[in-house]
Write an enzyme that holds these catalytic residues in place. Sequence first.
Site, PDB file in Angstrom:
ATOM      1  N   LYS A   1      -5.852 -11.887  -0.156  1.00  0.00           N
ATOM      2  CA  LYS A   1      -5.866 -10.486   0.267  1.00  0.00           C
ATOM      3  C   LYS A   1      -4.677 -10.178   1.166  1.00  0.00           C
ATOM      4  O   LYS A   1      -4.051  -9.137   1.051  1.00  0.00           O
ATOM      5  CB  LYS A   1      -7.185 -10.185   1.006  1.00  0.00           C
ATOM      6  CG  LYS A   1      -7.322  -8.749   1.464  1.00  0.00           C
ATOM      7  CD  LYS A   1      -7.422  -7.799   0.278  1.00  0.00           C
ATOM      8  CE  LYS A   1      -7.433  -6.339   0.647  1.00  0.00           C
ATOM      9  NZ  LYS A   1      -7.072  -5.467  -0.493  1.00  0.00           N
TER      10      LYS A   1
ATOM     11  N   GLU B   1      -3.563  -8.363 -12.499  1.00  0.00           N
ATOM     12  CA  GLU B   1      -4.057  -9.213 -11.411  1.00  0.00           C
ATOM     13  C   GLU B   1      -5.543  -9.513 -11.513  1.00  0.00           C
ATOM     14  O   GLU B   1      -5.984 -10.576 -11.087  1.00  0.00           O
ATOM     15  CB  GLU B   1      -3.671  -8.667 -10.025  1.00  0.00           C
ATOM     16  CG  GLU B   1      -4.549  -7.614  -9.445  1.00  0.00           C
ATOM     17  CD  GLU B   1      -4.095  -7.133  -8.073  1.00  0.00           C
ATOM     18  OE1 GLU B   1      -3.855  -7.951  -7.186  1.00  0.00           O
ATOM     19  OE2 GLU B   1      -3.986  -5.901  -7.899  1.00  0.00           O
TER      20      GLU B   1
ATOM     21  N   TRP C   1     -14.032  -0.261  13.841  1.00  0.00           N
ATOM     22  CA  TRP C   1     -12.757  -0.379  13.120  1.00  0.00           C
ATOM     23  C   TRP C   1     -11.925   0.772  13.658  1.00  0.00           C
ATOM     24  O   TRP C   1     -12.205   1.932  13.394  1.00  0.00           O
ATOM     25  CB  TRP C   1     -13.041  -0.269  11.618  1.00  0.00           C
ATOM     26  CG  TRP C   1     -11.859  -0.062  10.743  1.00  0.00           C
ATOM     27  CD1 TRP C   1     -11.286   1.130  10.393  1.00  0.00           C
ATOM     28  CD2 TRP C   1     -11.120  -1.071  10.060  1.00  0.00           C
ATOM     29  NE1 TRP C   1     -10.238   0.915   9.543  1.00  0.00           N
ATOM     30  CE2 TRP C   1     -10.115  -0.412   9.310  1.00  0.00           C
ATOM     31  CE3 TRP C   1     -11.193  -2.465  10.005  1.00  0.00           C
ATOM     32  CZ2 TRP C   1      -9.209  -1.112   8.519  1.00  0.00           C
ATOM     33  CZ3 TRP C   1     -10.287  -3.149   9.212  1.00  0.00           C
ATOM     34  CH2 TRP C   1      -9.310  -2.472   8.484  1.00  0.00           C
TER      35      TRP C   1
ATOM     36  N   HIS D   1      14.705   1.441 -26.022  1.00  0.00           N
ATOM     37  CA  HIS D   1      15.873   0.625 -25.671  1.00  0.00           C
ATOM     38  C   HIS D   1      15.535  -0.855 -25.616  1.00  0.00           C
ATOM     39  O   HIS D   1      16.239  -1.636 -24.982  1.00  0.00           O
ATOM     40  CB  HIS D   1      16.458   1.111 -24.338  1.00  0.00           C
ATOM     41  CG  HIS D   1      16.925   2.531 -24.406  1.00  0.00           C
ATOM     42  ND1 HIS D   1      18.054   2.912 -25.103  1.00  0.00           N
ATOM     43  CD2 HIS D   1      16.383   3.679 -23.926  1.00  0.00           C
ATOM     44  CE1 HIS D   1      18.195   4.224 -25.026  1.00  0.00           C
ATOM     45  NE2 HIS D   1      17.189   4.712 -24.320  1.00  0.00           N
TER      46      HIS D   1
ATOM     47  N   CYS E   1     -17.076   1.626  10.283  1.00  0.00           N
ATOM     48  CA  CYS E   1     -17.577   0.745  11.338  1.00  0.00           C
ATOM     49  C   CYS E   1     -19.039   0.420  11.055  1.00  0.00           C
ATOM     50  O   CYS E   1     -19.668   1.025  10.207  1.00  0.00           O
ATOM     51  CB  CYS E   1     -17.470   1.423  12.688  1.00  0.00           C
ATOM     52  SG  CYS E   1     -15.937   2.299  12.933  1.00  0.00           S
TER      53      CYS E   1
ATOM     54  N   LYS F   1      -2.796  -3.644 -11.569  1.00  0.00           N
ATOM     55  CA  LYS F   1      -4.255  -3.823 -11.482  1.00  0.00           C
ATOM     56  C   LYS F   1      -4.752  -4.664 -12.652  1.00  0.00           C
ATOM     57  O   LYS F   1      -5.520  -5.598 -12.467  1.00  0.00           O
ATOM     58  CB  LYS F   1      -5.005  -2.476 -11.501  1.00  0.00           C
ATOM     59  CG  LYS F   1      -4.988  -1.656 -10.253  1.00  0.00           C
ATOM     60  CD  LYS F   1      -5.709  -2.228  -9.068  1.00  0.00           C
ATOM     61  CE  LYS F   1      -4.871  -3.135  -8.258  1.00  0.00           C
ATOM     62  NZ  LYS F   1      -3.912  -2.689  -7.328  1.00  0.00           N
TER      63      LYS F   1
ATOM     64  N   ARG G   1     -17.667  -6.467   6.672  1.00  0.00           N
ATOM     65  CA  ARG G   1     -16.897  -5.231   6.494  1.00  0.00           C
ATOM     66  C   ARG G   1     -15.609  -5.225   7.299  1.00  0.00           C
ATOM     67  O   ARG G   1     -14.749  -4.378   7.091  1.00  0.00           O
ATOM     68  CB  ARG G   1     -17.733  -4.030   6.933  1.00  0.00           C
ATOM     69  CG  ARG G   1     -18.967  -3.819   6.104  1.00  0.00           C
ATOM     70  CD  ARG G   1     -19.955  -2.968   6.849  1.00  0.00           C
ATOM     71  NE  ARG G   1     -19.338  -1.755   7.339  1.00  0.00           N
ATOM     72  CZ  ARG G   1     -19.206  -0.648   6.640  1.00  0.00           C
ATOM     73  NH1 ARG G   1     -19.669  -0.601   5.415  1.00  0.00           N
ATOM     74  NH2 ARG G   1     -18.633   0.411   7.150  1.00  0.00           N
TER      75      ARG G   1
ATOM     76  N   ASN H   1     -19.616   6.496  13.806  1.00  0.00           N
ATOM     77  CA  ASN H   1     -18.708   6.152  12.705  1.00  0.00           C
ATOM     78  C   ASN H   1     -18.078   7.434  12.206  1.00  0.00           C
ATOM     79  O   ASN H   1     -18.768   8.456  12.125  1.00  0.00           O
ATOM     80  CB  ASN H   1     -19.471   5.548  11.526  1.00  0.00           C
ATOM     81  CG  ASN H   1     -19.799   4.106  11.748  1.00  0.00           C
ATOM     82  OD1 ASN H   1     -19.480   3.548  12.792  1.00  0.00           O
ATOM     83  ND2 ASN H   1     -20.438   3.502  10.773  1.00  0.00           N
ATOM     84  N   GLY H   2     -16.807   7.359  11.808  1.00  0.00           N
ATOM     85  CA  GLY H   2     -16.157   8.540  11.248  1.00  0.00           C
ATOM     86  C   GLY H   2     -15.092   9.076  12.184  1.00  0.00           C
ATOM     87  O   GLY H   2     -14.629   8.384  13.090  1.00  0.00           O
TER      88      GLY H   2
ATOM     89  N   GLU I   1       1.396   0.858 -10.943  1.00  0.00           N
ATOM     90  CA  GLU I   1       0.204   0.406 -10.226  1.00  0.00           C
ATOM     91  C   GLU I   1      -0.920   0.056 -11.212  1.00  0.00           C
ATOM     92  O   GLU I   1      -1.629  -0.945 -11.027  1.00  0.00           O
ATOM     93  CB  GLU I   1      -0.232   1.485  -9.225  1.00  0.00           C
ATOM     94  CG  GLU I   1      -1.519   1.206  -8.486  1.00  0.00           C
ATOM     95  CD  GLU I   1      -1.544  -0.100  -7.696  1.00  0.00           C
ATOM     96  OE1 GLU I   1      -0.495  -0.751  -7.557  1.00  0.00           O
ATOM     97  OE2 GLU I   1      -2.642  -0.491  -7.258  1.00  0.00           O
TER      98      GLU I   1
HETATM   99  O1  M6R Z   1      -1.454  -5.753   2.944  1.00  0.00           O
HETATM  100  P1  M6R Z   1      -0.289  -5.209   2.155  1.00  0.00           P
HETATM  101  O2  M6R Z   1      -0.514  -3.813   1.726  1.00  0.00           O
HETATM  102  O3  M6R Z   1       1.015  -5.382   2.857  1.00  0.00           O
HETATM  103  O4  M6R Z   1      -0.251  -6.126   0.854  1.00  0.00           O
HETATM  104  C1  M6R Z   1       0.754  -5.966  -0.086  1.00  0.00           C
HETATM  105  C2  M6R Z   1       0.399  -6.661  -1.374  1.00  0.00           C
HETATM  106  O5  M6R Z   1       0.214  -8.026  -1.156  1.00  0.00           O
HETATM  107  C3  M6R Z   1      -0.873  -6.075  -2.020  1.00  0.00           C
HETATM  108  O6  M6R Z   1      -0.753  -4.711  -2.231  1.00  0.00           O
HETATM  109  C4  M6R Z   1      -1.149  -6.767  -3.365  1.00  0.00           C
HETATM  110  O7  M6R Z   1      -0.166  -6.439  -4.280  1.00  0.00           O
HETATM  111  C5  M6R Z   1      -2.531  -6.372  -3.885  1.00  0.00           C
HETATM  112  N1  M6R Z   1      -3.268  -7.525  -4.266  1.00  0.00           N
HETATM  113  C6  M6R Z   1      -2.483  -5.510  -5.077  1.00  0.00           C
HETATM  114  O8  M6R Z   1      -3.740  -5.179  -5.555  1.00  0.00           O
END
Ligand code: M6R
Length: 609
Positions: free
Chosen positions: A604, A488, A74, A504, A2, A485, A27, A100-101, A481
Amino acid sequence: MCGIAGYVGPKNAVDVVFDQLKRLEYRGYDSAGIAYLQDDKIAVTKRAGKLSELGKVLFESPKQAELAIAHSRWATHGGPTDENAHPHYDQYERVAIIHNGIIENYLELKEHLIAKGHKFKSQTDTEVAAHVIGEEYANGVSLEEAVRLSAKRLRGAFALVVMSNTEKDKIVCTRNASPLVLGMGVGENLLASDIPALLPYTREVVIVEEHVVAVLTREGISLIDAEGRSLPVKTTHIDWDIASAERGGFEHFMLKEVHEQPQVMRQVVAGRIDEKSKIRLEGIFGENVWNEIDRVNIIACGTAYHAGLMGKHFFESVLRLPTDVYYSSEFRYGDPVLSPKSLAIFVSQSGETADTLAALKLCKDRRIRTLGIVNVIGSSIARECDRTIFTQAGPEISVASTKAYTAQVMVFALLGLYIAQVQEVPGVKVEEWADELLQMDGFAEQCLKLEDEIVTLAGEIKDMPLCFFLGRGADAFVAAEGALKLKEIAYIPTQEYPAGEMKHGPLALITKDVVSIFGATDPRIREKVVSNMKEVQARSGKVIAIVTEDDTLTEQAADHVVRIPKTKFEFLNALLAIVPLQLLSYHIARLNGCEIDQPRNLAKSVTVE
Ligand code: M6R
């Protein structure tokens, strides 16, 4: 998490702290409030929603004050409502506080205070802290002494800021784990959770050390330690521009968020593991429900889906509880077969992802029990699920999800252990797991120390045409994962595979320029992974291995070995491996000049199908 603001000086304090909050808006927050002195009373104005909502009521009539504190919240304990917004009064409305916290022991403190006749207006842990301070203050000590004594009674992570209606010239604050900075001006002093909220007023900053109590008046700043002894005040000159200050001095939000992971790991477990190492999860289903569940379906997208894969691994390997993981977009149109005794878990950072929300509605129509693992309180998924566990990771701004992932996986471990505790699953050492979860922040810190090594490695492989991410068991899920990263944010083609699957088909793609990153953090199957590494090396592919620090096997088969700390549990080793993978993606993208926080074509929060 927050935003915190405070000012004492000749300017109109109400205007200054409102401006400070605006500077912290990037934020994210869900409610805001302010406290200032009006005659002999502390006036508090607070509203759910954006700062503009607070501004509408606050500036209905002109306000004038020489001292004010303000907060953008938050939500963690209690939803984003007017009542739960900060500041909060103590029982006697003699002090007002912002925080905060997370106060981990707020429930025990609340019970003790209720027994003494205290009444609470909100669901927050902060109001409990306000009452504790008010109780100490009622004994006739100074405000700083009341704060110092109260801090000893509070457990958890907190930055607390307090004002009173009797010592009208001072703001008192203290912290443990959560950030707090002071700004030293000329004839005025300020405080904030983050440096950007100070920079328009001063560049001379005092960093408040943990357990130190600070007193701000117009004339100056004084500091005392936890035992009440006076401390010297040291200032640091900040020459960052505002934009880099918002990122905490980091070049990008993604890097800031990667570095926040130790703190996030602390926050995830805060208040959820008690002194006896038992798991305490509030607001979820009763024990009878956990005993009835025969199957779990985890439904999510992107990074959250990858966290779900780790959840499956934990539930099946530790609990022997059958678990499936679905992409939300497939689940919603897949006519899934669902047992009436099953539990559907929806994982989402934003809580607004359209496909996940649609899958949730499908489960609700079919009367399946639903549980959310969500970061944003008050979001659609959090509201729609029967029950929700919040990840407590704080706002994630970079499009690439990093700290939300570690928080989601940690929540899966907590939930799994909670189920094991309720069901008394034989052989699951809940206390040992819990103790190790409490140490994850330290292990993550050690992983972050690998950054210089990772920068060099990134320079060596940044032009690769293709990168495989490989592993077995939990390492294979973390590999997925890692692959997401890199593709993307660095736009490099990546492919994840269970290591044993390479022969395979995918081995056909290996050439001398192709890089294969193997997770080999599980000593029980490391030999098998080393064989897979050799298969790649034999075809002149480049091999990087991520292993635990005790490994002696992989050197022979890898061009580069990255060593991470070894925990007591293979599952947690695998989770830690994501930290060097995140750093590697970040530094490759940076060296290649990519737009890191907002990669092309991505958003996002994906609120459309
Ligand atoms: O907000 P969400 O966790 O539901 O979003 C899911 C995906 O859109 C999100 O994790 C996306 O894959 C990210 N950009 C990955 O870094």
